[in-house]
Design a protein around this motif. Structure first.
Motif, PDB file in Angstrom:
ATOM      1  N   HIS A   1    -111.988  14.733 -81.384  1.00 21.71           N
ATOM      2  CA  HIS A   1    -112.181  15.683 -80.054  1.00 21.71           C
ATOM      3  C   HIS A   1    -113.910  15.309 -80.603  1.00 21.71           C
ATOM      4  O   HIS A   1    -114.259  14.082 -80.931  1.00 21.71           O
ATOM      5  CB  HIS A   1    -111.834  16.559 -81.128  1.00 21.71           C
ATOM      6  CG  HIS A   1    -112.825  16.917 -82.313  1.00 21.71           C
ATOM      7  ND1 HIS A   1    -112.888  16.100 -83.518  1.00 21.71           N
ATOM      8  CD2 HIS A   1    -114.761  17.137 -83.141  1.00 21.71           C
ATOM      9  CE1 HIS A   1    -113.499  16.366 -84.643  1.00 21.71           C
ATOM     10  NE2 HIS A   1    -114.595  17.188 -83.740  1.00 21.71           N
ATOM     11  N   GLN A   2    -114.137  15.442 -79.268  1.00 20.10           N
ATOM     12  CA  GLN A   2    -115.880  15.833 -78.758  1.00 20.10           C
ATOM     13  C   GLN A   2    -116.847  17.323 -78.951  1.00 20.10           C
ATOM     14  O   GLN A   2    -116.106  17.926 -78.703  1.00 20.10           O
ATOM     15  CB  GLN A   2    -116.206  14.983 -77.683  1.00 20.10           C
ATOM     16  CG  GLN A   2    -115.643  13.537 -76.769  1.00 20.10           C
ATOM     17  CD  GLN A   2    -115.432  13.162 -75.857  1.00 20.10           C
ATOM     18  OE1 GLN A   2    -115.302  14.204 -74.771  1.00 20.10           O
ATOM     19  NE2 GLN A   2    -116.251  12.179 -75.561  1.00 20.10           N
ATOM     20  N   VAL A   3    -117.330  17.274 -79.289  1.00 27.03           N
ATOM     21  CA  VAL A   3    -118.521  18.270 -79.591  1.00 27.03           C
ATOM     22  C   VAL A   3    -119.147  18.416 -78.219  1.00 27.03           C
ATOM     23  O   VAL A   3    -119.919  17.194 -77.798  1.00 27.03           O
ATOM     24  CB  VAL A   3    -119.233  18.544 -80.466  1.00 27.03           C
ATOM     25  CG1 VAL A   3    -120.255  19.874 -80.565  1.00 27.03           C
ATOM     26  CG2 VAL A   3    -118.143  18.892 -81.984  1.00 27.03           C
ATOM     27  N   LEU A   4    -119.008  19.013 -77.139  1.00 22.10           N
ATOM     28  CA  LEU A   4    -119.738  18.824 -76.093  1.00 22.10           C
ATOM     29  C   LEU A   4    -120.859  20.348 -75.544  1.00 22.10           C
ATOM     30  O   LEU A   4    -120.923  21.491 -75.868  1.00 22.10           O
ATOM     31  CB  LEU A   4    -119.205  19.054 -75.042  1.00 22.10           C
ATOM     32  CG  LEU A   4    -118.124  17.493 -74.485  1.00 22.10           C
ATOM     33  CD1 LEU A   4    -117.677  17.549 -73.651  1.00 22.10           C
ATOM     34  CD2 LEU A   4    -119.475  16.318 -74.947  1.00 22.10           C
ATOM     35  N   ARG A   5    -121.770  20.054 -75.210  1.00 22.85           N
ATOM     36  CA  ARG A   5    -123.148  21.603 -74.897  1.00 22.85           C
ATOM     37  C   ARG A   5    -123.294  21.595 -72.983  1.00 22.85           C
ATOM     38  O   ARG A   5    -123.108  20.213 -72.338  1.00 22.85           O
ATOM     39  CB  ARG A   5    -124.062  21.444 -75.296  1.00 22.85           C
ATOM     40  CG  ARG A   5    -125.098  22.625 -74.721  1.00 22.85           C
ATOM     41  CD  ARG A   5    -126.521  22.510 -74.926  1.00 22.85           C
ATOM     42  NE  ARG A   5    -126.653  22.103 -76.201  1.00 22.85           N
ATOM     43  CZ  ARG A   5    -126.945  23.377 -77.300  1.00 22.85           C
ATOM     44  NH1 ARG A   5    -127.150  24.427 -77.030  1.00 22.85           N
ATOM     45  NH2 ARG A   5    -127.017  22.579 -78.323  1.00 22.85           N
ATOM     46  N   VAL A   6    -122.403  22.854 -72.123  1.00 24.26           N
ATOM     47  CA  VAL A   6    -122.133  22.718 -71.230  1.00 24.26           C
ATOM     48  C   VAL A   6    -123.375  23.537 -70.643  1.00 24.26           C
ATOM     49  O   VAL A   6    -122.984  24.898 -71.339  1.00 24.26           O
ATOM     50  CB  VAL A   6    -120.717  22.664 -70.297  1.00 24.26           C
ATOM     51  CG1 VAL A   6    -120.177  23.632 -71.068  1.00 24.26           C
ATOM     52  CG2 VAL A   6    -120.740  22.907 -69.567  1.00 24.26           C
ATOM     53  N   LYS A   7    -124.170  24.124 -69.190  1.00 24.82           N
ATOM     54  CA  LYS A   7    -125.015  24.981 -68.700  1.00 24.82           C
ATOM     55  C   LYS A   7    -123.952  25.893 -68.297  1.00 24.82           C
ATOM     56  O   LYS A   7    -122.545  24.733 -67.232  1.00 24.82           O
ATOM     57  CB  LYS A   7    -125.784  24.220 -67.857  1.00 24.82           C
ATOM     58  CG  LYS A   7    -126.807  23.728 -68.751  1.00 24.82           C
ATOM     59  CD  LYS A   7    -128.564  23.289 -67.857  1.00 24.82           C
ATOM     60  CE  LYS A   7    -129.599  22.088 -69.009  1.00 24.82           C
ATOM     61  NZ  LYS A   7    -130.907  21.917 -68.364  1.00 24.82           N
ATOM     62  N   LEU A   8    -124.477  26.686 -68.160  1.00 25.47           N
ATOM     63  CA  LEU A   8    -123.210  27.810 -67.052  1.00 25.47           C
ATOM     64  C   LEU A   8    -123.758  27.378 -66.173  1.00 25.47           C
ATOM     65  O   LEU A   8    -125.067  27.498 -65.513  1.00 25.47           O
ATOM     66  CB  LEU A   8    -123.649  29.277 -67.791  1.00 25.47           C
ATOM     67  CG  LEU A   8    -122.061  29.062 -69.438  1.00 25.47           C
ATOM     68  CD1 LEU A   8    -122.254  30.483 -69.863  1.00 25.47           C
ATOM     69  CD2 LEU A   8    -120.749  28.621 -68.955  1.00 25.47           C
ATOM     70  N   PRO A   9    -123.136  28.384 -64.429  1.00 24.20           N
ATOM     71  CA  PRO A   9    -122.044  28.630 -64.471  1.00 24.20           C
ATOM     72  C   PRO A   9    -121.392  27.251 -64.949  1.00 24.20           C
ATOM     73  O   PRO A   9    -121.836  26.609 -64.577  1.00 24.20           O
ATOM     74  CB  PRO A   9    -121.717  29.064 -63.634  1.00 24.20           C
ATOM     75  CG  PRO A   9    -122.734  29.150 -62.087  1.00 24.20           C
ATOM     76  CD  PRO A   9    -124.179  27.582 -63.496  1.00 24.20           C
ATOM     77  N   ALA A  10    -119.961  27.481 -65.394  1.00 25.72           N
ATOM     78  CA  ALA A  10    -119.211  26.547 -65.155  1.00 25.72           C
ATOM     79  C   ALA A  10    -117.753  27.008 -65.681  1.00 25.72           C
ATOM     80  O   ALA A  10    -117.633  27.927 -66.131  1.00 25.72           O
ATOM     81  CB  ALA A  10    -119.400  25.642 -67.279  1.00 25.72           C
TER      82      ALA A  10
END
Length: 259
Positions: free
Chosen positions: A165-174
């Protein structure tokens, strides 16, 4: 937090009827259910709303009878729903479906998050989520198994990969697609069922969406199914008589015949 959950109807039984001309699935609203993976997306959206506040909107493209599934989503915590329904949408592949859904989402304002199930159990393509995000020009993450943290600005989540697995951060909107391990969908409560009967509901056709006729339905689908068929299932039993040796010899003979 303003969240859109995309819902698809799928056959409720193993009996799948195919259109002999277009080779596409013939959908009957009376014999359909919410795509199982989408029920986890609904639950995740409602959990985020309960934590941060906001609104959850259910969106689907399908026949008019799909309204029943959207009202069921409302009974589980969704605030309102929109159904995109038009004969010209029929026969759409994933690309045409994603385009049509993007038109529906553009009807809303200030969407922070779009959630979809990992894939539909009748098609297994897992293409709608990513294609929808590309239509909208927003980042996306697939196969999300855990929301580690959620804020009004970004989401930290765990994504399943082939090796772990990967731990990811994504900015909104997404846009994120979720797997079934992410939560346990709740059952509708009695107050929820009552709300679902009268929940805000919108119906939009191709004209209302100002859809490009060349990008919807069969005409907007570059994927052409040459042949589709449902395998015929057959089973039969054969009684073997005699003593143990005769029965054993008969079984060995039968096994060699089917190999």
């Amino acid at each position: 937090m303003k969240i859109v959950v995309c819902i698809k109807q799928v056959p409720s039984t193993n009996e799948v009827r195919l259109d002999p001309v277009t080779n596409t699935i013939m959908r009957d609203g009376r014999q359909s259910v919410t795509n199982p993976f989408d029920t986890y997306a609904i639950e995740q959206a409602v959990q985020i709303k309960e934590e941060l506040g906001g609104e959850v909107i259910a969106l689907s493209m399908g026949i008019p009878a799909t309204e029943r599934l959207l009202r069921d989503a409302a009974s589980r915590g969704v605030d309102s729903a929109m159904l995109l329904s038009d004969r010209s949408f029929a026969g759409a592949d994933t690309l045409a479906t994603a385009y049509t859904l993007s038109l529906g989402i553009r009807r809303f304002h200030d969407i922070d998050l779009i959630l979809c199930g990992k894939m539909a159990v009748d098609g297994d393509t897992a293409q709608i989520g990513p294609e929808l995000a590309e239509n909208l020009g927003i980042p996306h993450i697939t196969d999300v198994s855990e929301f580690i943290s959620v804020s009004s600005k970004d989401i930290v989540c765990k994504k399943i990969t082939d090796t772990g697995h990967q731990v990811l951060r994504v900015k909104l909107p997404a846009l994120l697609t979720v797997v079934k391990d992410i939560n346990m969908p709740r059952l509708p409560s009695i107050p929820g069922i009552i709300f679902g009967l009268t929940a805000p509901f919108e119906l939009r056709d191709a004209e209302a969406l100002k859809a490009d006729p060349k990008r919807i339905g069969l005409s907007g689908s570059p994927t052409q199914v040459v042949k589709t068929y449902v395998p015929q299932r057959q089973s039969e039993a054969q009684q073997i008589e005699g003593d143990a040796k005769i029965q054993a010899d008969s079984i060995v003979k039968l096994i060699k015949e089917v190999q």
